[in-house]
Design a protein around this motif. Structure first.
Motif, PDB file in Angstrom:
ATOM      1  N   ARG A   1     -73.672 -31.469 -16.824  1.00 20.53           N
ATOM      2  CA  ARG A   1     -74.340 -31.885 -15.594  1.00 20.53           C
ATOM      3  C   ARG A   1     -74.674 -33.360 -15.646  1.00 20.53           C
ATOM      4  NH1 ARG A   1     -77.915 -27.233 -13.285  1.00 20.53           N
ATOM      5  NH2 ARG A   1     -77.226 -25.455 -14.524  1.00 20.53           N
ATOM      6  N   ASN A   2     -75.153 -33.885 -14.529  1.00 23.46           N
ATOM      7  CA  ASN A   2     -75.565 -35.293 -14.483  1.00 23.46           C
ATOM      8  C   ASN A   2     -76.656 -35.563 -15.508  1.00 23.46           C
ATOM      9  OD1 ASN A   2     -73.841 -36.063 -12.529  1.00 23.46           O
ATOM     10  ND2 ASN A   2     -75.324 -35.877 -10.832  1.00 23.46           N
ATOM     11  N   GLY A   3     -76.587 -36.760 -16.119  1.00 22.50           N
ATOM     12  CA  GLY A   3     -77.656 -37.171 -17.020  1.00 22.50           C
ATOM     13  C   GLY A   3     -77.585 -36.540 -18.385  1.00 22.50           C
ATOM     14  N   MET A   4     -76.492 -35.835 -18.691  1.00 22.59           N
ATOM     15  CA  MET A   4     -76.385 -35.212 -20.006  1.00 22.59           C
ATOM     16  C   MET A   4     -75.796 -36.168 -21.043  1.00 22.59           C
ATOM     17  SD  MET A   4     -77.817 -32.424 -19.878  1.00 22.59           S
ATOM     18  CE  MET A   4     -78.486 -31.336 -18.634  1.00 22.59           C
ATOM     19  N   GLY A   5     -75.248 -37.308 -20.590  1.00 15.89           N
ATOM     20  CA  GLY A   5     -74.775 -38.318 -21.542  1.00 15.89           C
ATOM     21  C   GLY A   5     -73.286 -38.567 -21.534  1.00 15.89           C
ATOM     22  N   LYS A   6     -72.567 -38.071 -20.495  1.00 13.99           N
ATOM     23  CA  LYS A   6     -71.113 -38.244 -20.484  1.00 13.99           C
ATOM     24  C   LYS A   6     -70.728 -39.733 -20.440  1.00 13.99           C
ATOM     25  CE  LYS A   6     -70.570 -35.916 -16.828  1.00 13.99           C
ATOM     26  NZ  LYS A   6     -71.462 -35.108 -16.011  1.00 13.99           N
ATOM     27  N   THR A   7     -71.296 -40.434 -19.462  1.00 10.70           N
ATOM     28  CA  THR A   7     -70.948 -41.852 -19.340  1.00 10.70           C
ATOM     29  C   THR A   7     -71.448 -42.652 -20.541  1.00 10.70           C
ATOM     30  OG1 THR A   7     -70.913 -41.701 -16.947  1.00 10.70           O
ATOM     31  CG2 THR A   7     -71.212 -43.890 -17.875  1.00 10.70           C
ATOM     32  N   THR A   8     -72.634 -42.275 -21.053  1.00 11.13           N
ATOM     33  CA  THR A   8     -73.155 -42.959 -22.237  1.00 11.13           C
ATOM     34  C   THR A   8     -72.196 -42.778 -23.418  1.00 11.13           C
ATOM     35  OG1 THR A   8     -75.384 -42.496 -21.467  1.00 11.13           O
ATOM     36  CG2 THR A   8     -75.145 -43.158 -23.762  1.00 11.13           C
ATOM     37  N   LEU A   9     -71.653 -41.577 -23.562  1.00  7.25           N
ATOM     38  CA  LEU A   9     -70.706 -41.327 -24.650  1.00  7.25           C
ATOM     39  C   LEU A   9     -69.485 -42.235 -24.490  1.00  7.25           C
ATOM     40  CD1 LEU A   9     -69.625 -39.830 -27.085  1.00  7.25           C
ATOM     41  CD2 LEU A   9     -68.857 -37.983 -25.573  1.00  7.25           C
ATOM     42  N   ILE A  10     -68.963 -42.307 -23.264  1.00  7.94           N
ATOM     43  CA  ILE A  10     -67.780 -43.138 -23.037  1.00  7.94           C
ATOM     44  C   ILE A  10     -68.093 -44.605 -23.319  1.00  7.94           C
ATOM     45  CG2 ILE A  10     -66.263 -44.000 -21.215  1.00  7.94           C
ATOM     46  CD1 ILE A  10     -66.298 -41.151 -20.070  1.00  7.94           C
ATOM     47  N   ARG A  11     -69.241 -45.053 -22.838  1.00  6.94           N
ATOM     48  CA  ARG A  11     -69.615 -46.454 -23.061  1.00  6.94           C
ATOM     49  C   ARG A  11     -69.769 -46.765 -24.543  1.00  6.94           C
ATOM     50  NH1 ARG A  11     -71.790 -49.819 -19.440  1.00  6.94           N
ATOM     51  NH2 ARG A  11     -73.477 -50.371 -20.852  1.00  6.94           N
ATOM     52  N   THR A  12     -70.289 -45.798 -25.288  1.00  7.38           N
ATOM     53  CA  THR A  12     -70.459 -46.026 -26.725  1.00  7.38           C
ATOM     54  C   THR A  12     -69.103 -46.006 -27.434  1.00  7.38           C
ATOM     55  OG1 THR A  12     -72.526 -44.815 -26.469  1.00  7.38           O
ATOM     56  CG2 THR A  12     -71.886 -45.405 -28.707  1.00  7.38           C
ATOM     57  N   LEU A  13     -68.237 -45.094 -27.008  1.00  9.04           N
ATOM     58  CA  LEU A  13     -66.902 -45.051 -27.608  1.00  9.04           C
ATOM     59  C   LEU A  13     -66.166 -46.376 -27.381  1.00  9.04           C
ATOM     60  CD1 LEU A  13     -65.690 -41.459 -26.623  1.00  9.04           C
ATOM     61  CD2 LEU A  13     -66.227 -42.294 -28.921  1.00  9.04           C
ATOM     62  N   LEU A  14     -66.410 -46.973 -26.230  1.00  8.44           N
ATOM     63  CA  LEU A  14     -65.712 -48.211 -25.876  1.00  8.44           C
ATOM     64  C   LEU A  14     -66.408 -49.462 -26.410  1.00  8.44           C
ATOM     65  CD1 LEU A  14     -64.823 -47.291 -22.211  1.00  8.44           C
ATOM     66  CD2 LEU A  14     -63.203 -47.635 -24.070  1.00  8.44           C
ATOM     67  N   GLY A  15     -67.595 -49.256 -26.984  1.00  5.26           N
ATOM     68  CA  GLY A  15     -68.283 -50.411 -27.556  1.00  5.26           C
ATOM     69  C   GLY A  15     -69.108 -51.189 -26.552  1.00  5.26           C
ATOM     70  N   GLN A  16     -69.308 -50.650 -25.345  1.00  5.83           N
ATOM     71  CA  GLN A  16     -70.154 -51.355 -24.374  1.00  5.83           C
ATOM     72  C   GLN A  16     -71.629 -51.138 -24.664  1.00  5.83           C
ATOM     73  OE1 GLN A  16     -68.197 -49.610 -20.814  1.00  5.83           O
ATOM     74  NE2 GLN A  16     -68.000 -51.755 -20.188  1.00  5.83           N
ATOM     75  N   LEU A  17     -71.891 -50.085 -25.421  1.00  5.12           N
ATOM     76  CA  LEU A  17     -73.264 -49.771 -25.823  1.00  5.12           C
ATOM     77  C   LEU A  17     -73.230 -49.619 -27.342  1.00  5.12           C
ATOM     78  CD1 LEU A  17     -75.903 -49.062 -24.257  1.00  5.12           C
ATOM     79  CD2 LEU A  17     -75.328 -46.671 -24.637  1.00  5.12           C
ATOM     80  N   PRO A  18     -74.135 -50.270 -28.066  1.00  9.12           N
ATOM     81  CA  PRO A  18     -74.058 -50.171 -29.524  1.00  9.12           C
ATOM     82  C   PRO A  18     -74.464 -48.778 -30.016  1.00  9.12           C
ATOM     83  CG  PRO A  18     -75.995 -51.412 -28.861  1.00  9.12           C
ATOM     84  CD  PRO A  18     -75.218 -51.141 -27.613  1.00  9.12           C
ATOM     85  N   ALA A  19     -73.793 -48.328 -31.073  1.00 11.92           N
ATOM     86  CA  ALA A  19     -74.159 -47.041 -31.677  1.00 11.92           C
ATOM     87  C   ALA A  19     -75.407 -47.237 -32.517  1.00 11.92           C
ATOM     88  CB  ALA A  19     -73.010 -46.540 -32.523  1.00 11.92           C
ATOM     89  N   ARG A  20     -76.371 -46.314 -32.363  1.00 13.50           N
ATOM     90  CA  ARG A  20     -77.585 -46.403 -33.191  1.00 13.50           C
ATOM     91  C   ARG A  20     -77.307 -45.811 -34.574  1.00 13.50           C
ATOM     92  NH1 ARG A  20     -82.066 -45.769 -29.499  1.00 13.50           N
ATOM     93  NH2 ARG A  20     -81.787 -47.469 -28.037  1.00 13.50           N
ATOM     94  N   ALA A  21     -76.490 -44.788 -34.606  1.00 13.05           N
ATOM     95  CA  ALA A  21     -76.129 -44.149 -35.874  1.00 13.05           C
ATOM     96  C   ALA A  21     -74.780 -43.499 -35.658  1.00 13.05           C
ATOM     97  CB  ALA A  21     -77.176 -43.102 -36.267  1.00 13.05           C
ATOM     98  N   GLY A  22     -74.127 -43.128 -36.754  1.00 22.70           N
ATOM     99  CA  GLY A  22     -72.829 -42.481 -36.657  1.00 22.70           C
ATOM    100  C   GLY A  22     -71.711 -43.509 -36.605  1.00 22.70           C
ATOM    101  N   GLN A  23     -70.492 -42.978 -36.391  1.00 21.70           N
ATOM    102  CA  GLN A  23     -69.316 -43.824 -36.486  1.00 21.70           C
ATOM    103  C   GLN A  23     -68.390 -43.594 -35.310  1.00 21.70           C
ATOM    104  OE1 GLN A  23     -67.823 -42.512 -40.349  1.00 21.70           O
ATOM    105  NE2 GLN A  23     -67.643 -44.674 -40.896  1.00 21.70           N
ATOM    106  N   VAL A  24     -67.611 -44.615 -34.986  1.00 22.62           N
ATOM    107  CA  VAL A  24     -66.479 -44.447 -34.078  1.00 22.62           C
ATOM    108  C   VAL A  24     -65.245 -44.846 -34.869  1.00 22.62           C
ATOM    109  CG1 VAL A  24     -65.422 -45.156 -31.911  1.00 22.62           C
ATOM    110  CG2 VAL A  24     -67.913 -45.073 -32.108  1.00 22.62           C
ATOM    111  N   LEU A  25     -64.208 -44.015 -34.827  1.00 23.25           N
ATOM    112  CA  LEU A  25     -62.990 -44.332 -35.564  1.00 23.25           C
ATOM    113  C   LEU A  25     -61.809 -44.325 -34.617  1.00 23.25           C
ATOM    114  CD1 LEU A  25     -64.720 -42.036 -37.472  1.00 23.25           C
ATOM    115  CD2 LEU A  25     -63.186 -43.127 -39.125  1.00 23.25           C
ATOM    116  N   ALA A  26     -60.845 -45.221 -34.895  1.00 22.32           N
ATOM    117  CA  ALA A  26     -59.592 -45.209 -34.153  1.00 22.32           C
ATOM    118  C   ALA A  26     -58.474 -45.133 -35.180  1.00 22.32           C
ATOM    119  CB  ALA A  26     -59.456 -46.472 -33.311  1.00 22.32           C
ATOM    120  N   ASP A  27     -57.618 -44.176 -35.025  1.00 13.85           N
ATOM    121  CA  ASP A  27     -56.544 -43.942 -36.000  1.00 13.85           C
ATOM    122  C   ASP A  27     -57.102 -43.906 -37.411  1.00 13.85           C
ATOM    123  OD1 ASP A  27     -54.622 -44.039 -33.917  1.00 13.85           O
ATOM    124  OD2 ASP A  27     -54.786 -46.234 -33.964  1.00 13.85           O
TER     125      ASP A  27
END
Lengths: 316, 396, 289, 237
Positions: D39-65
């Motif tokens: 639903r709205n406000g559950m974090g879908k866009t935030t997840l995408i923005r974090t995956l793309l690096g528009q929002l910094p990750a507070r913890a955890g990792q993003v990996l590509a290949d």
């Protein structure tokens, strides 16, 4: 915005006591210098309501300082300060109303440019028209003090110390009033706008109106400081309204710290002290100032107030 | 200026002065032979730095000629750079009088800054000699027993120019200037001079100070149908204006004239554009009198620069100071005697001897000059022994 | 009002406006693309003018100053961007104002230390030192006309560069939606460096061109800075076309105001700005908004 | 097995003092299509923005290949072959359609251009017709096509579509979904975020449900379709 905590307030009061005691140990020149710093502090404090309060960076604030100063010239001489001071505040506030109403149609960068341009417009009004007595400036008669219906003209030899105390008293009153204001609903709303204007709008606040009220109050307070400057120096000139003075006040605010209500007071004293020190060391005053500001912007983003003991957030 | 805005009531000023004379102020230790602290508030940086340097050098020259003593005291010069910045003027004067305790003041070039000096002189009774700034107020409505001028009022040179033009048959003229007090005051002089000679000022063209975009003004001149153009500009503005006037093709059709500052010290950069431009001033090149010859030689020897009108004004300021001090045996706080000393003196100036008018402004010849080969050659006298009207001056 | 006088005034207004455009175009792009307020942009103009003065007095060849101003401007702009401004894109406007105000003080002080505080006239190049009669009674200096032509040429180059090249469309895109440019995999830092360098070079070029017209003097950049802010506000931040038309408009209004409404000449431009703000608060040509 | 094109491990992110993502693990493999639901406000866009690096990750990792790109700049991630059609489309209003497309043109990491301009224009004939029009002269549907076409011009391996059909008329929506299917058939990996649950489920290989910043359910579309209670509870359908 931080209001100084208990230790901070004590330190500020201690500072006030030191300034108040100056007539017993400092030269008349230094009394005058301290008055200059006190008036600058009032001016910077009025700007802090905009910058620290609602995040509005105005480059035209000196215009209202100038209007307050010119009020002393425009009013008939020989009046009591009890009349001229409110009149100066009123005049500056009235000038701030249309400027604010127009400027607040914009935000951010535009707001900055537009306030700058309107400030210059008022500057030209006093600089190029006969209204303010011309670009060279004019002498003014200092308003008198009125005690129980008797006008008291301060004798020359006591003038420096009397003005010092008056300026100090006004600064303390202004600080206390602003500290109280920031604790009201209005103050909270301002800080909310600074944090996120759209959210405040969504919550049903008329943000433009709140900002306009703040703009007018800040203008009136700047008018008070301008009045006191005119009274301290007995001389007004159009340079009072120039954007350089607005930038100076912003420097004082940043030097002191935008996050704290008492920041501008520290900033003003630091700025005046710095200017004085620079004249003693070198002919190249601007070099020293430029380097110090660069250093502050690069290294001390919270300003001098960041070095004082922390108090509590006034807005929460 | 509205009458109500007069800075101090005459009475309170009188009271102050009396208090000062009675020893209310820190009185200099005249008898002990302490040095005389002369505050030199002049621009040593900024646009007018060269003017300030020449004034200061000429003051030093005079003191040196007197063997390092005037009025029986050894002067100590306290230099303070006012940067020609009116915004800091009051604080600078406070530094000079409050911190550095100057007993007399000489200053300054900028007419906005000089207001702060005039105010301090009136309020504190510290004598002031103005070696340049020509705003008329200082010797009209703001005149004071403690304020003297060794230079000119803005009105004077322009009056001379207007008078000379009218006498040469000019009926219609316009006035071009920056929109500020000096420009307006000169314009009044020009208009008065024209009128006295039977001419008429048809239009004033003004642009904001210190802009140099003259084109909008120049383009209007052909339509005015005038016989001559008068103008007041100084420094770089004057350079630019004179050159653009020529470039606009106006110079050969309508003669350009002005208050002397139009071509003063700027003939080099103005080049051919200035050739033949006539101006009026209380000094000029080729002024043939022994005092001038001696002064120019001495100044050149001391500074390796050529003397100019600013040097002359500085030199005469020092002469006036000496006259006052001699009358009071070195005590500048003896206000009445000091003023009487200066007022009764005949100042042996390189420009030709002059005396002061009742409002403390020089009564002097205004010379007509023509720019030729990089010099402002004196070609005649535009107005003889001209005094500023001193309107509104009432000394107490 | 006579027509030939009006014609001369319009010519003046256009020439002044085109000069304003050279300065404003950099200002509007620097704010539009990077979101940074550069009060020191006027100092670049001042430096360009003093450069022309130094070159002209050393070599006598003023034209040399033009390529030098462009190259020097590119280098200076790049150095300022990479060394200083880059850190301030995300900072508050207040910090940017103070940073660039400090730069004004430092540039002015450096100018004062190196070249003194005198007003200097810069001679017009000998080859252009003649006048062209534009009306029966009024002549126009050839150099002024040459400046007009050069400014038009530069404006045309700017237009082609911005409207017809891929780099130009990247700059326009960055001025409009910087985050989207990032998402497309374009290195915004290179765009920033380019914009800052070119903007600075244009301001210095304007200074060098204007030196013989304006003379050089302390704080000369400031009055231009403020009028150029008005241009940017009226034209709409980030829009080259907006800067162009607004610069011409302001140039004409200011010139005609001085000629025909001398009493309020200093205010006319600001009144115009107030009017535009009432009508269109984000400027006449705000891109994509 | 080749590592995922894009992967998040224990990803946390948020705005101000609030935390929006509370430890998300997700991976997209080559050619795979994922529906990101919630639903709205559950974090879908935030997840995408974090995956793309528009929002910094507070913890955890993003990996590509398989490489850690948690601190990499957005434009570098895009250069790795991750393209996005953002919410609100992000069409440059002052650029023409052709300029919008050409600005994005870039071969993939191996120097190949599976999506040359001609192919994009054949896929979206409408764009060819409006090539010279400015972005702000397009209709909503045309803008959406332009945004997708522009993303394809970067020759991506992974296409992220955030609310691609929002605010469009039903007919236009259908057209967009048809195009997405075409793109899927070309073998591009996708992350699809959309409110029309049925349509999403018809194009993806796997659905992930995000609730209050955590993934609560993951599985094949038909498994989700078969569980109306789950759909109702988390998606309001």
């Amino acid at each position: 915005m931080l209001v100084a905590g208990r230790t901070g307030t004590l330190l500020l009061l201690l500072g006030a006591a030191v300034v108040a005691s100056m007539p017993w140990w400092a030269s008349s020149y230094h009394l005058q210098l301290a008055s200059t710093a006190l008036v600058s502090a009032m001016f910077a404090l009025s700007l802090q309501l905009l910058v620290g309060g609602a995040g509005m960076v105005s480059l035209g604030h000196a215009a209202f300082f100038g209007v307050g100063a010119y009020a002393v010239y425009l009013l008939p001489p020989g009046l009591s300060i009890g009349l001229t001071l409110p009149a100066a505040a009123l005049l500056a506030g009235v000038a701030a109303l249309p400027v604010g109403a127009l400027s607040l149609r914009t935000r951010g960068f535009f707001f900055l440019m537009v306030t700058l341009a309107f400030g210059q417009m008022l500057f030209f009004l006093f600089h190029d028209t006969p209204l303010g007595g011309g670009k060279d400036g004019v002498f003014v008669t200092r308003p008198a003090f009125e005690i129980f219906g008797l006008l008291w003209e301060v004798p020359r030899r006591q003038r420096a110390q009397v003005l010092l105390w008056v300026n100090l008293g006004l600064l303390i009153a202004m600080y206390a009033a602003l500290a109280a204001l920031m604790r009201t609903l209005f103050g909270h709303a301002l800080l909310g706008i600074r944090a996120n204007e759209d959210r405040m709008q969504a919550l049903g606040y008329d943000t433009r109106r709140i900002k306009l009220v703040a703009f007018v109050i800040a203008g009136a307070l700047a008018g008070i400081s301008g009045h006191m400057w005119a009274m301290t120096e007995a001389f007004v000139n159009p340079e009072f309204l120039s954007w350089h003075r607005s930038a100076e006040a912003l420097l004082m605010v940043l030097l002191g710290g935008i996050g704290a209500l008492h920041g501008p007071i520290l900033g003003a004293f630091a700025y005046v002290g710095l200017g004085e020190a620079a004249t003693l060391i070198t002919e190249r005053q601007r070099l020293v100032e430029g380097l110090v500001f660069l250093a502050v912007v690069l290294l001390l983003p919270k300003g001098l107030a960041g070095l004082l003991p922390r108090g509590k957030e006034g807005g929460r | 200026m509205p009458a109500g805005s007069m800075p101090l009531s005459r009475r309170s000023f009188g009271a102050l002065a009396a208090a000062a004379a009675a020893g209310g102020l820190a009185r200099p230790a005249v008898a002990q032979g302490a040095p005389l602290r002369i505050g030199l508030m002049l621009p040593f940086s900024g646009t007018f730095a060269a003017l300030g340097e020449n004034i200061a050098a000429a003051v030093e020259l005079y003191i040196a000629e007197k063997g390092g003593r005037i009025g029986g005291r050894t002067p100590q010069l306290i230099r303070l750079d006012d940067e020609s910045n009116p915004a800091n003027a009051v604080q600078n004067v406070n530094r000079l009088v409050g911190r550095d305790r100057a007993e007399v003041m000489i200053g300054t070039v900028h007419s906005g800054v000089v207001m702060a000096l005039v105010q301090a002189s009136r309020e504190r009774g510290v004598p002031l000699i103005i070696p340049n700034a020509g705003n008329v107020a200082a010797t009209r409505e703001l005149c004071s027993p403690t304020v003297f001028r060794s230079s000119f009022s803005n009105w004077q040179p322009a009056y001379g120019m207007g008078l000379a033009l009218a006498k040469s048959g000019v009926k219609r003229a316009c006035w071009v200037t920056w929109d500020y007090a000096a420009g307006a005051e000169s314009g009044q002089g020009f208009a008065d001079g024209l009128k006295a000679g039977g001419g008429e000022l048809v239009r004033e063209l003004k642009l904001p100070f210190p802009e140099t975009n003259f084109q909008p003004l120049l383009a209007q001149i052909p339509g005015l149908n005038v016989d001559a153009v008068g103008s007041f500009f100084a420094g770089g503005g004057a350079v630019q204006f004179v050159r653009e006037y020529a470039a606009a093709g106006l110079k050969d059709r309508i003669p350009l004239t002005g208050s002397g500052f139009l071509t003063e010290g700027v003939l080099g950069p103005q080049g051919a554009a200035a050739e033949g431009v006539r101006t009026a001033l209380h000094y000029g090149d080729g002024l043939d009198n022994p005092k001038n010859t001696a002064f120019r030689a001495a100044f050149k020897q001391r500074t390796n620069r050529d003397a100019d009108v600013y040097a002359v004004q500085g030199y005469d300021a020092a002469q006036m100071l000496a006259a006052g001090l001699e009358a009071t045996r070195g005590d500048p706080t003896a206000e009445a005697a000091f003023a009487r000393g200066i007022r009764s003196a005949r100042i042996d100036s390189p420009r030709g001897a002059f005396t002061l008018s009742p409002s403390h402004n020089p009564v002097q010849n205004i010379y007509l000059r023509e720019a030729r080969g990089g010099e402002n050659r004196v070609i005649g006298v535009a107005a003889e022994a001209l005094a500023d009207p001193g309107t509104g001056c009432r000394m107490t | 009002m006579d027509l030939s006088g009006l014609f001369a005034q319009v010519l003046n207004g256009l020439q002044y406006g085109l000069l304003l455009f050279l300065i404003s175009s950099g200002l509007t792009l620097i704010f539009g693309v990077m979101g940074v307020i550069n009060l020191a942009h006027g100092s670049m103009f001042m430096i360009g003018a003093y450069l022309a003065y130094v070159i002209a007095s050393l070599t006598g060849a003023l034209w040399l100053a033009l390529p030098l101003a462009v190259l020097g401007g590119l280098a200076m702009g790049a150095a300022l961007e990479a060394g200083l401004f880059r850190r301030f894109y995300k900072r508050e406007h207040l910090d940017q104002v103070l940073l660039t105000f400090a730069l004004i003080l430092l540039f002015e002080e450096a100018r004062s230390a190196m070249l003194g505080n005198d007003f200097h006239a810069v001679p017009v190049p000998a080859i252009l030192d003649f006048s062209v009669p534009v009306t029966a009674e009024f002549a126009y200096s050839a150099y002024r006309l040459a400046v007009l032509v050069v400014c038009l040429f530069v404006a045309l180059l700017m237009f082609l560069g911005i409207e017809r090249t891929r780099i130009g469309s990247a700059v326009r895109a960055a001025a409009e939606k910087p985050e989207m440019v990032d998402l497309l995999g374009l290195d915004a830092r290179r765009i920033h460096l380019l914009v800052f360098a070119v903007g600075t070079a244009l301001a210095m070029l304007a200074g060098a061109l204007a030196a013989p017209l304006q003379s050089v003097y302390p704080n000369m950049g400031e009055s231009f800075l403020i009028i150029c802010f008005v241009v940017v506000v009226v034209g709409g931040v980030g829009s080259i076309a907006g800067a162009f038309w607004a610069a011409l408009l302001i140039g004409l209004v200011d010139t005609l105001g001085k000629a025909y409404l001398p009493e309020i000449a200093g205010l006319v431009v600001y009144l115009l700005m107030a009017g535009v703000l009432l009508w269109r608060p984000s400027g006449l040509f705000a891109p994509g908004r | 097995m080749t590592p995922p094109i894009l992967e998040a491990r224990g990803l946390q992110a948020g705005y101000g003092e609030g935390l929006v993502l509370r430890g998300v693990d997700i991976a997209v493999r080559p050619g795979e299509a994922i529906g990101l639901m919630g639903r709205n406000g559950m974090g879908k866009t935030t997840l995408i923005r974090t995956l793309l690096g528009q929002l910094p990750a507070r913890a955890g990792q993003v990996l590509a290949d398989g490489r850690d790109i948690t601190r990499e700049a957005t434009f570098r991630r895009a250069q790795r072959g991750i393209a996005v059609v953002p919410e609100g489309r992000g069409v440059f209003a002052s650029l023409s359609v052709m300029e919008n497309l050409l600005l994005a043109a870039r071969p993939d990491a191996d120097g190949r251009t599976p999506w040359p301009l001609e192919r994009v224009l054949t896929t979206f004939p409408r764009l060819a017709q409006r090539a010279r029009n400015r972005g702000d002269q397009l209709s909503g549907g045309e803008q959406q096509m332009l945004a997708i076409g522009r993303a394809l011009m970067t020759n991506p391996r992974l296409l992220i579509l955030d609310e691609a059909t929002e605010g469009l008329a039903p007919l236009l929506r259908d057209e967009i979904w048809r195009t997405i299917r075409t793109i899927r058939e070309a073998g591009l990996a996708c992350i699809v975020v959309d409110k029309t649950v049925g349509a999403v489920l018809s194009v993806v290989d796997r659905a992930e449900i995000l609730v209050k910043g955590s993934l609560v359910w993951s599985g094949r579309p038909d498994a989700l379709r078969a569980d109306p209670e789950l759909m109702h509870r988390h998606l309001g359908v």
